[in-house]
Design a protein around this motif. Structure first.
Motif, PDB file in Angstrom:
ATOM      1  N   LEU A  90       0.838  -1.199   0.000  1.00  0.00           N
ATOM      2  CA  LEU A  90       0.000   0.000   0.000  1.00  0.00           C
ATOM      3  C   LEU A  90       0.870   1.244   0.000  1.00  0.00           C
ATOM      4  N   SER A  91       0.483   2.224  -0.771  1.00  0.00           N
ATOM      5  CA  SER A  91       1.150   3.521  -0.698  1.00  0.00           C
ATOM      6  C   SER A  91       0.747   4.210   0.594  1.00  0.00           C
ATOM      7  N   GLN A  92       1.487   5.242   0.979  1.00  0.00           N
ATOM      8  CA  GLN A  92       1.114   6.025   2.157  1.00  0.00           C
ATOM      9  C   GLN A  92      -0.296   6.570   2.025  1.00  0.00           C
ATOM     10  N   GLU A  93      -0.630   7.052   0.826  1.00  0.00           N
ATOM     11  CA  GLU A  93      -1.943   7.655   0.611  1.00  0.00           C
ATOM     12  C   GLU A  93      -3.060   6.628   0.778  1.00  0.00           C
ATOM     13  N   ASP A  94      -2.865   5.439   0.211  1.00  0.00           N
ATOM     14  CA  ASP A  94      -3.887   4.396   0.338  1.00  0.00           C
ATOM     15  C   ASP A  94      -4.047   3.948   1.784  1.00  0.00           C
ATOM     16  N   LEU A  95      -2.928   3.823   2.499  1.00  0.00           N
ATOM     17  CA  LEU A  95      -2.985   3.404   3.897  1.00  0.00           C
ATOM     18  C   LEU A  95      -3.706   4.440   4.748  1.00  0.00           C
ATOM     19  N   LEU A  96      -3.352   5.706   4.584  1.00  0.00           N
ATOM     20  CA  LEU A  96      -3.994   6.761   5.375  1.00  0.00           C
ATOM     21  C   LEU A  96      -5.471   6.880   5.038  1.00  0.00           C
ATOM     22  N   LEU A  97      -5.818   6.689   3.771  1.00  0.00           N
ATOM     23  CA  LEU A  97      -7.225   6.729   3.369  1.00  0.00           C
ATOM     24  C   LEU A  97      -7.999   5.615   4.045  1.00  0.00           C
ATOM     25  N   LYS A  98      -7.438   4.415   4.038  1.00  0.00           N
ATOM     26  CA  LYS A  98      -8.128   3.282   4.657  1.00  0.00           C
ATOM     27  C   LYS A  98      -8.245   3.459   6.168  1.00  0.00           C
ATOM     28  N   LEU A  99      -7.228   3.976   6.801  1.00  0.00           N
ATOM     29  CA  LEU A  99      -7.281   4.219   8.240  1.00  0.00           C
ATOM     30  C   LEU A  99      -8.348   5.262   8.569  1.00  0.00           C
ATOM     31  N   ALA A 100      -8.442   6.290   7.725  1.00  0.00           N
ATOM     32  CA  ALA A 100      -9.458   7.329   7.934  1.00  0.00           C
ATOM     33  C   ALA A 100     -10.858   6.758   7.758  1.00  0.00           C
ATOM     34  N   MET A 101     -11.025   5.892   6.759  1.00  0.00           N
ATOM     35  CA  MET A 101     -12.323   5.251   6.536  1.00  0.00           C
ATOM     36  C   MET A 101     -12.716   4.404   7.743  1.00  0.00           C
ATOM     37  N   ASP A 102     -11.763   3.613   8.249  1.00  0.00           N
ATOM     38  CA  ASP A 102     -12.051   2.762   9.402  1.00  0.00           C
ATOM     39  C   ASP A 102     -12.402   3.591  10.624  1.00  0.00           C
ATOM     40  N   LYS A 103     -11.719   4.726  10.779  1.00  0.00           N
ATOM     41  CA  LYS A 103     -11.997   5.598  11.917  1.00  0.00           C
ATOM     42  C   LYS A 103     -13.403   6.167  11.839  1.00  0.00           C
ATOM     43  N   LEU A 105     -15.974   4.852  10.224  1.00  0.00           N
ATOM     44  CA  LEU A 105     -16.950   3.784  10.377  1.00  0.00           C
ATOM     45  C   LEU A 105     -17.022   3.242  11.796  1.00  0.00           C
ATOM     46  N   SER A 106     -15.997   3.502  12.606  1.00  0.00           N
ATOM     47  CA  SER A 106     -16.003   3.010  13.984  1.00  0.00           C
ATOM     48  C   SER A 106     -16.681   3.976  14.946  1.00  0.00           C
ATOM     49  N   VAL A 107     -17.018   5.175  14.461  1.00  0.00           N
ATOM     50  CA  VAL A 107     -17.690   6.167  15.300  1.00  0.00           C
ATOM     51  C   VAL A 107     -19.182   5.850  15.355  1.00  0.00           C
ATOM     52  N   PRO A 108     -19.800   5.866  16.546  1.00  0.00           N
ATOM     53  CA  PRO A 108     -21.245   5.626  16.639  1.00  0.00           C
ATOM     54  C   PRO A 108     -22.023   6.549  15.715  1.00  0.00           C
ATOM     55  N   ALA A 109     -23.077   6.016  15.126  1.00  0.00           N
ATOM     56  CA  ALA A 109     -23.834   6.757  14.109  1.00  0.00           C
ATOM     57  C   ALA A 109     -24.325   8.106  14.607  1.00  0.00           C
ATOM     58  N   LEU A 110     -24.735   8.189  15.879  1.00  0.00           N
ATOM     59  CA  LEU A 110     -25.280   9.443  16.395  1.00  0.00           C
ATOM     60  C   LEU A 110     -24.230  10.539  16.507  1.00  0.00           C
ATOM     61  N   ASP A 111     -22.946  10.149  16.452  1.00  0.00           N
ATOM     62  CA  ASP A 111     -21.869  11.126  16.547  1.00  0.00           C
ATOM     63  C   ASP A 111     -21.400  11.607  15.190  1.00  0.00           C
ATOM     64  N   THR A 117     -24.739   5.957   8.040  1.00  0.00           N
ATOM     65  CA  THR A 117     -23.875   4.814   7.815  1.00  0.00           C
ATOM     66  C   THR A 117     -23.768   3.984   9.078  1.00  0.00           C
ATOM     67  N   PRO A 118     -23.821   2.650   9.002  1.00  0.00           N
ATOM     68  CA  PRO A 118     -23.702   1.819  10.203  1.00  0.00           C
ATOM     69  C   PRO A 118     -22.449   2.148  10.987  1.00  0.00           C
ATOM     70  N   ALA A 119     -22.490   1.899  12.296  1.00  0.00           N
ATOM     71  CA  ALA A 119     -21.447   2.375  13.187  1.00  0.00           C
ATOM     72  C   ALA A 119     -20.149   1.612  13.091  1.00  0.00           C
ATOM     73  N   HIS A 120     -20.156   0.380  12.662  1.00  0.00           N
ATOM     74  CA  HIS A 120     -18.940  -0.402  12.653  1.00  0.00           C
ATOM     75  C   HIS A 120     -18.782  -1.134  11.340  1.00  0.00           C
ATOM     76  N   THR A 121     -17.577  -1.584  11.084  1.00  0.00           N
ATOM     77  CA  THR A 121     -17.314  -2.415   9.921  1.00  0.00           C
ATOM     78  C   THR A 121     -16.658  -3.695  10.384  1.00  0.00           C
ATOM     79  N   ALA A 122     -17.006  -4.796   9.749  1.00  0.00           N
ATOM     80  CA  ALA A 122     -16.461  -6.087  10.169  1.00  0.00           C
ATOM     81  C   ALA A 122     -15.742  -6.745   9.015  1.00  0.00           C
ATOM     82  N   ILE A 123     -14.756  -7.589   9.372  1.00  0.00           N
ATOM     83  CA  ILE A 123     -14.049  -8.329   8.341  1.00  0.00           C
ATOM     84  C   ILE A 123     -14.819  -9.592   8.040  1.00  0.00           C
ATOM     85  N   ILE A 124     -15.086  -9.822   6.780  1.00  0.00           N
ATOM     86  CA  ILE A 124     -15.669 -11.093   6.372  1.00  0.00           C
ATOM     87  C   ILE A 124     -14.859 -11.598   5.188  1.00  0.00           C
TER      88      ILE A 124
END
Length: 231
Positions: A90-103, A105-111, A117-124
């Motif tokens: 992964l390039s730095q840009e792709d890694l930072l983008l994915k980390l930002a996306m995960d962050k 998606l991990s925030v509760p929806a009301l915040d 968007t649903p509050a969490h993401t899971a690995i399947i």
């Protein structure tokens, strides 16, 4: 919401476009693969290819040798699970983008300012599907995924190593206390030349839970990174 969906689509497209060709070159002992969305692990053989959404599992006292893009050898050690989609740089840009996306998606929806968007993401099976809460995995499978993350680190897949460790920790919070993988994550950030992120990782490690040698290593790393960040 629309912006987030667009980012997810963009990242998925990038992932598909840079996916490496992965073939099994050698097998010793208990080695199985999981194809796509299947829940079943099946016996594999030398010469088989792994697709983007496949994973390989290596049992106790076993080993598998993979060839990536026709030349790079990856040794999957015992008690490990490695997703084929993680065998990419992964390039730095792709890694930072994915980390930002995960962050996000991990925030509760009301915040999220009424973001639906649903509050969490899971690995399947290597892909991350949105759910209202993380999909739990067995402790054994989670530990095998962490061992697989070390395989990624040992073969210089630092970006996907970081993402895999953080995914496992998020879905299995009880494992977040594992110091070895916190150190691997911090080192992976540093090797990716993301110095501020590496410094944050080292600072997040509780010093009172470290052995003397580990504590010295962490303090030296923090001191070194502070100097580099301030340059």
């Amino acid at each position: 919401m629309k912006k987030l969906i667009s980012i997810l689509i963009l990242f998925t497209a990038v992932t598909v476009s840079i996916f490496a060709e992965v073939k099994i070159q050698g097998i010793k002992g208990d080695v199985k693969v999981r194809h796509g969305v299947s829940e079943e692990w099946t016996i594999t053989k030398v010469g088989d290819a792994l697709n983007l959404d496949d994973a390989i599992k290596v049992g106790e006292k076993s080993v598998a040798i993979l060839i990536v893009d026709g030349s790079k050898k990856v040794i999957v050690t015992e008690k490990s699970i490695v997703d084929a989609s993680d065998l990419r740089i992964l390039s730095q840009e792709d890694l930072l983008l994915k980390l930002a996306m995960d962050k996000i998606l991990s925030v509760p929806a009301l915040d999220r300012n009424n973001d639906l968007t649903p509050a969490h993401t899971a690995i399947i099976h290597g892909e991350r599907n949105d759910t209202h809460r993380p999909k739990t995995t067995s402790t054994e499978a989670a530990l095998m995924q962490l061992s697989g993350a070390k395989v990624l680190y040992d073969h210089s897949y630092y970006g996907t190593c970081i993402l895999r460790v953080k995914d496992v920790f998020r879905i299995n919070p009880a494992l977040d206390a594992d110091i070895e993988y916190k150190l691997i994550t911090a080192r992976s950030f540093e090797k990716s030349n993301l110095l501020s992120e590496a410094l944050n990782e080292y600072n997040s490690i509780p010093l009172n839970k470290l052995k003397p040698q580990q504590k010295q290593l962490v303090l030296e790393s923090i001191d070194r990174l502070k100097k580099r960040v301030s340059e």
